[in-house]
Design an enzyme around this catalytic site. Sequence first.
Site, PDB file in Angstrom:
ATOM      1  N   LYS A 192       0.861  -1.191   0.000  1.00 53.41           N
ATOM      2  CA  LYS A 192       0.000   0.000   0.000  1.00 53.41           C
ATOM      3  C   LYS A 192       0.899   1.244   0.000  1.00 53.41           C
ATOM      4  O   LYS A 192       1.744   1.415   0.883  1.00 53.41           O
ATOM      5  CB  LYS A 192      -0.876  -0.042   1.258  1.00 53.41           C
ATOM      6  CG  LYS A 192      -2.134   0.750   1.166  1.00 53.41           C
ATOM      7  CD  LYS A 192      -2.997   0.410   2.368  1.00 53.41           C
ATOM      8  CE  LYS A 192      -4.222   1.279   2.432  1.00 53.41           C
ATOM      9  NZ  LYS A 192      -4.842   1.202   3.746  1.00 53.41           N
TER      10      LYS A 192
HETATM   11  C1  E4P Z   1      -8.107   1.679   4.133  1.00 51.02           C
HETATM   12  O1  E4P Z   1      -7.463   1.304   3.201  1.00 51.02           O
HETATM   13  C2  E4P Z   1      -8.029   3.052   4.669  1.00 51.02           C
HETATM   14  O2  E4P Z   1      -6.766   3.291   5.203  1.00 51.02           O
HETATM   15  C3  E4P Z   1      -9.119   3.244   5.685  1.00 51.02           C
HETATM   16  O3  E4P Z   1     -10.342   2.796   5.131  1.00 51.02           O
HETATM   17  C4  E4P Z   1      -9.245   4.670   6.196  1.00 51.02           C
HETATM   18  O4  E4P Z   1     -10.387   4.746   6.997  1.00 51.02           O
HETATM   19  P1  E4P Z   1     -10.709   5.978   7.962  1.00 51.02           P
HETATM   20  O5  E4P Z   1     -11.004   7.158   7.131  1.00 51.02           O
HETATM   21  O6  E4P Z   1     -11.895   5.510   8.761  1.00 51.02           O
HETATM   22  O7  E4P Z   1      -9.484   6.170   8.823  1.00 51.02           O
END
Ligand code: E4P
Length: 216
Positions: A87
Amino acid sequence: MKFFIDTANLAQIKEANDLGILDGVTTNPSLMAKEGIKGEEAITNHYKTICEMVDGDISAEVLGVTFEGIVEEGKKLAAIHPNIVVKVPMIKDGIKAIKWFTDNGIKTNCTLIFSAGQAILAAKAGASYISPFIGRIDDSGWDGVQLISQIAQIYAVQGFKSEILAASIRNANHIIACAEAGANVCTCPLDSILGLLKHPLTDIGLAKFLEDAKKM
Ligand code: E4P
């Protein structure tokens, strides 16, 4: 649409996986820190455990922000397990790194996507997944689901291959709206997945069937 769970919590991952509908897991540094995972060895072991629990793509986020740092880290993460997806943040060096990973057969998830332009660049670099953060967009007064529709339209017209992974999901309605808007994947907190089960008429109907079953 594929279902990923958006957590580093092993109990929640197990609960979602036991439902039999789970296709993968996404994590981020905030979610890992929340579980108290600290230090390179603990981080590696935690990703290994998740990969052994769930047969699907597991996103592991790099912490570096330079091209060299992201590539070094990404290579190590990818070596943990064949299902690891690296990622990478949507920054200039991140795009360069995604292109490098694409050319070297390593799957990527471009994270922190907040615009169609960013989604186009990430797709051009060959990202396997792109992650628009729809909840955070809604929180700031814009329309997250509208962005999913726009990206889905652009990718269909242009033939881009990256999968649209709707992230930052806040509730069950977000999942339904993302499915309608053309997301390929939704990564959701466990509560939002379980929220899809709920309907008061189901509860009333089942109570009546169970009551009538006693008369059978
Ligand atoms: C996933 O890949 C993201 O990092 C995550 O969904 C972010 O979520 P949040 O906005 O609730 O922190």
